[in-house]
Write a protein that holds these residues in place. Sequence first.
Motif, PDB file in Angstrom:
ATOM      1  N   PRO A  10     -16.750   9.556 -15.052  1.00 48.11           N
ATOM      2  CA  PRO A  10     -15.598  10.458 -15.563  1.00 48.11           C
ATOM      3  C   PRO A  10     -14.795   9.476 -16.309  1.00 48.11           C
ATOM      4  CG  PRO A  10     -15.509   9.719 -13.309  1.00 48.11           C
ATOM      5  CD  PRO A  10     -16.884   9.289 -13.580  1.00 48.11           C
ATOM      6  N   ASP A  11     -15.006   8.184 -16.943  1.00 47.34           N
ATOM      7  CA  ASP A  11     -14.275   7.512 -17.701  1.00 47.34           C
ATOM      8  C   ASP A  11     -13.176   8.170 -18.480  1.00 47.34           C
ATOM      9  OD1 ASP A  11     -13.298   5.506 -19.532  1.00 47.34           O
ATOM     10  OD2 ASP A  11     -14.491   4.039 -18.561  1.00 47.34           O
ATOM     11  N   PRO A  12     -11.866   8.122 -18.354  1.00 43.59           N
ATOM     12  CA  PRO A  12     -11.126   8.850 -19.018  1.00 43.59           C
ATOM     13  C   PRO A  12     -10.981   8.525 -20.425  1.00 43.59           C
ATOM     14  CG  PRO A  12      -9.907   7.238 -17.643  1.00 43.59           C
ATOM     15  CD  PRO A  12     -11.261   7.404 -17.038  1.00 43.59           C
ATOM     16  N   ARG A  13     -11.422   7.319 -20.888  1.00 43.81           N
ATOM     17  CA  ARG A  13     -11.570   7.136 -22.385  1.00 43.81           C
ATOM     18  C   ARG A  13     -12.387   8.055 -23.203  1.00 43.81           C
ATOM     19  NH1 ARG A  13     -13.025   0.795 -21.571  1.00 43.81           N
ATOM     20  NH2 ARG A  13     -14.351   1.939 -19.924  1.00 43.81           N
ATOM     21  N   LEU A  14     -13.303   8.567 -22.564  1.00 47.40           N
ATOM     22  CA  LEU A  14     -14.054   9.661 -23.216  1.00 47.40           C
ATOM     23  C   LEU A  14     -13.277  10.969 -23.950  1.00 47.40           C
ATOM     24  CD1 LEU A  14     -17.469   9.442 -21.079  1.00 47.40           C
ATOM     25  CD2 LEU A  14     -17.134   8.796 -23.252  1.00 47.40           C
ATOM     26  N   ARG A  15     -12.252  10.928 -23.357  1.00 48.23           N
ATOM     27  CA  ARG A  15     -11.340  12.234 -23.431  1.00 48.23           C
ATOM     28  C   ARG A  15     -10.240  11.676 -24.376  1.00 48.23           C
ATOM     29  NH1 ARG A  15     -13.970  16.628 -22.257  1.00 48.23           N
ATOM     30  NH2 ARG A  15     -14.655  16.785 -20.163  1.00 48.23           N
ATOM     31  N   LEU A  16     -10.125  10.400 -24.963  1.00 47.89           N
ATOM     32  CA  LEU A  16      -9.408  10.050 -26.106  1.00 47.89           C
ATOM     33  C   LEU A  16      -9.804  10.666 -27.567  1.00 47.89           C
ATOM     34  CD1 LEU A  16      -9.070   6.252 -25.187  1.00 47.89           C
ATOM     35  CD2 LEU A  16      -7.425   8.055 -24.920  1.00 47.89           C
ATOM     36  N   CYS A  99     -26.682  13.476 -23.264  1.00 43.38           N
ATOM     37  CA  CYS A  99     -25.522  12.463 -23.906  1.00 43.38           C
ATOM     38  C   CYS A  99     -25.716  11.187 -23.017  1.00 43.38           C
ATOM     39  CB  CYS A  99     -24.269  13.115 -23.440  1.00 43.38           C
ATOM     40  SG  CYS A  99     -22.869  12.126 -24.030  1.00 43.38           S
ATOM     41  N   LEU A 100     -25.629  10.074 -23.837  1.00 43.49           N
ATOM     42  CA  LEU A 100     -25.601   8.678 -23.140  1.00 43.49           C
ATOM     43  C   LEU A 100     -24.535   8.626 -22.177  1.00 43.49           C
ATOM     44  CD1 LEU A 100     -26.944   6.902 -26.331  1.00 43.49           C
ATOM     45  CD2 LEU A 100     -28.359   7.454 -24.278  1.00 43.49           C
ATOM     46  N   SER A 101     -23.409   9.130 -22.317  1.00 48.28           N
ATOM     47  CA  SER A 101     -22.203   9.031 -21.420  1.00 48.28           C
ATOM     48  C   SER A 101     -22.491  10.036 -20.164  1.00 48.28           C
ATOM     49  CB  SER A 101     -21.103   9.444 -21.962  1.00 48.28           C
ATOM     50  OG  SER A 101     -20.692   8.260 -22.997  1.00 48.28           O
ATOM     51  N   MET A 135     -29.822  17.426 -37.208  1.00 47.54           N
ATOM     52  CA  MET A 135     -28.958  16.395 -38.011  1.00 47.54           C
ATOM     53  C   MET A 135     -27.715  17.379 -37.815  1.00 47.54           C
ATOM     54  SD  MET A 135     -27.882  13.744 -39.037  1.00 47.54           S
ATOM     55  CE  MET A 135     -29.166  12.776 -39.832  1.00 47.54           C
ATOM     56  N   ALA A 136     -27.653  18.543 -37.966  1.00 53.49           N
ATOM     57  CA  ALA A 136     -26.107  19.026 -37.768  1.00 53.49           C
ATOM     58  C   ALA A 136     -25.819  19.273 -36.412  1.00 53.49           C
ATOM     59  CB  ALA A 136     -26.347  20.750 -38.313  1.00 53.49           C
ATOM     60  N   THR A 137     -26.759  19.651 -35.466  1.00 54.50           N
ATOM     61  CA  THR A 137     -26.183  19.619 -34.147  1.00 54.50           C
ATOM     62  C   THR A 137     -25.706  18.217 -33.538  1.00 54.50           C
ATOM     63  OG1 THR A 137     -28.019  21.451 -33.900  1.00 54.50           O
ATOM     64  CG2 THR A 137     -27.220  19.990 -31.774  1.00 54.50           C
ATOM     65  N   CYS A 138     -26.605  17.212 -34.014  1.00 53.43           N
ATOM     66  CA  CYS A 138     -26.136  15.737 -33.385  1.00 53.43           C
ATOM     67  C   CYS A 138     -24.983  15.584 -34.061  1.00 53.43           C
ATOM     68  CB  CYS A 138     -27.463  14.990 -33.875  1.00 53.43           C
ATOM     69  SG  CYS A 138     -27.105  13.322 -33.213  1.00 53.43           S
ATOM     70  N   LEU A 139     -24.766  15.734 -35.055  1.00 52.73           N
ATOM     71  CA  LEU A 139     -23.253  15.316 -35.899  1.00 52.73           C
ATOM     72  C   LEU A 139     -22.331  15.971 -35.268  1.00 52.73           C
ATOM     73  CD1 LEU A 139     -21.927  14.126 -38.767  1.00 52.73           C
ATOM     74  CD2 LEU A 139     -21.520  16.158 -38.333  1.00 52.73           C
ATOM     75  N   GLN A 140     -22.631  17.289 -34.908  1.00 54.65           N
ATOM     76  CA  GLN A 140     -21.380  17.992 -34.127  1.00 54.65           C
ATOM     77  C   GLN A 140     -21.102  17.568 -32.913  1.00 54.65           C
ATOM     78  OE1 GLN A 140     -21.358  22.462 -35.067  1.00 54.65           O
ATOM     79  NE2 GLN A 140     -23.486  21.839 -35.965  1.00 54.65           N
ATOM     80  N   HIS A 141     -22.171  16.915 -32.114  1.00 55.33           N
ATOM     81  CA  HIS A 141     -22.258  16.662 -30.805  1.00 55.33           C
ATOM     82  C   HIS A 141     -21.390  15.269 -31.111  1.00 55.33           C
ATOM     83  CE1 HIS A 141     -23.767  15.502 -26.876  1.00 55.33           C
ATOM     84  NE2 HIS A 141     -23.652  14.118 -27.018  1.00 55.33           N
ATOM     85  N   GLU A 142     -21.758  14.236 -31.727  1.00 54.42           N
ATOM     86  CA  GLU A 142     -21.090  12.998 -31.930  1.00 54.42           C
ATOM     87  C   GLU A 142     -19.485  13.079 -32.411  1.00 54.42           C
ATOM     88  OE1 GLU A 142     -22.423  10.899 -30.560  1.00 54.42           O
ATOM     89  OE2 GLU A 142     -24.489  11.665 -30.263  1.00 54.42           O
ATOM     90  N   MET A 143     -19.168  14.141 -33.278  1.00 57.66           N
ATOM     91  CA  MET A 143     -17.994  14.497 -33.718  1.00 57.66           C
ATOM     92  C   MET A 143     -17.260  15.058 -32.665  1.00 57.66           C
ATOM     93  SD  MET A 143     -17.829  15.387 -37.760  1.00 57.66           S
ATOM     94  CE  MET A 143     -16.166  15.496 -37.459  1.00 57.66           C
ATOM     95  N   ASP A 144     -17.792  15.796 -31.614  1.00 63.92           N
ATOM     96  CA  ASP A 144     -16.965  16.203 -30.310  1.00 63.92           C
ATOM     97  C   ASP A 144     -16.449  14.931 -29.887  1.00 63.92           C
ATOM     98  OD1 ASP A 144     -16.956  18.894 -30.798  1.00 63.92           O
ATOM     99  OD2 ASP A 144     -18.615  19.025 -29.178  1.00 63.92           O
ATOM    100  N   VAL A 149     -14.137  15.629 -26.636  1.00 63.88           N
ATOM    101  CA  VAL A 149     -15.005  16.532 -26.082  1.00 63.88           C
ATOM    102  C   VAL A 149     -16.366  16.325 -25.683  1.00 63.88           C
ATOM    103  CG1 VAL A 149     -15.761  19.001 -26.766  1.00 63.88           C
ATOM    104  CG2 VAL A 149     -13.359  18.199 -27.623  1.00 63.88           C
ATOM    105  N   LEU A 150     -16.792  16.767 -24.775  1.00 64.69           N
ATOM    106  CA  LEU A 150     -18.117  16.425 -24.066  1.00 64.69           C
ATOM    107  C   LEU A 150     -19.036  17.693 -24.377  1.00 64.69           C
ATOM    108  CD1 LEU A 150     -17.077  14.596 -20.952  1.00 64.69           C
ATOM    109  CD2 LEU A 150     -17.998  13.384 -23.383  1.00 64.69           C
ATOM    110  N   PHE A 151     -20.377  17.437 -24.350  1.00 64.91           N
ATOM    111  CA  PHE A 151     -21.073  18.659 -24.509  1.00 64.91           C
ATOM    112  C   PHE A 151     -21.196  19.617 -23.395  1.00 64.91           C
ATOM    113  CE2 PHE A 151     -24.424  16.434 -22.202  1.00 64.91           C
ATOM    114  CZ  PHE A 151     -25.064  17.619 -21.425  1.00 64.91           C
ATOM    115  N   ILE A 152     -20.753  19.026 -22.020  1.00 64.69           N
ATOM    116  CA  ILE A 152     -20.452  20.016 -21.126  1.00 64.69           C
ATOM    117  C   ILE A 152     -19.394  20.653 -21.242  1.00 64.69           C
ATOM    118  CG2 ILE A 152     -22.130  18.459 -19.427  1.00 64.69           C
ATOM    119  CD1 ILE A 152     -19.303  17.355 -18.145  1.00 64.69           C
ATOM    120  N   ASP A 153     -18.389  20.634 -22.165  1.00 63.25           N
ATOM    121  CA  ASP A 153     -17.431  21.351 -22.295  1.00 63.25           C
ATOM    122  C   ASP A 153     -17.613  22.612 -22.859  1.00 63.25           C
ATOM    123  OD1 ASP A 153     -15.679  19.429 -21.114  1.00 63.25           O
ATOM    124  OD2 ASP A 153     -15.261  18.538 -23.094  1.00 63.25           O
TER     125      ASP A 153
END
Length: 174
Positions: A10-16, A99-101, A135-144, A149-153
Amino acid sequence: MAILPIIEIPDPRLRLVSEPVAGVDDDVRQLIDDMFETMYDAPGIGLAAIQVAVPKRVLVIDLQEQEDEEGKPVKAPRAFVNPEILETSDEYSVYQEGCLSIPEQYADVERPARCRVAWIDRDGERHDEWLDGLMATCLQHEMDHLNGVLFIDHLSRLKRDMVIKKLNKARKAA
């Protein structure tokens, strides 16, 4: 190059919300190189800078979909600096994302099947391209990630709670 520590929930930096990069310089190129090294070591197919505790709008992707004569994956690294999704398709696709996180946890996520993206590469060149498939899915995931935003959101509350519960159980067992 260096392998950087990957921060996990739950590292809060992931929400920055990550900050735009002013320009591609040697420091940004070093970050990109370190991110690739970290991603390959994990192993993964995408990584956002915030996942290595750097709140900059930088992400790297390598789907490694091709294989050489020996059956080993061929690296096809792509770096995206200040990426922007300009347009998305009306059609959606579902991929099982991880997700690696959020290690070892996976769930089906629905996203636009295609997206038009503008970005700057590691050499400072501007691009504007339609991406599709994984590629589109991965890019959207990383842009989140760049937007906190995390994929679980993208999951229902019940599914999200199940993923977090499974992760906590795995951490206790380790």
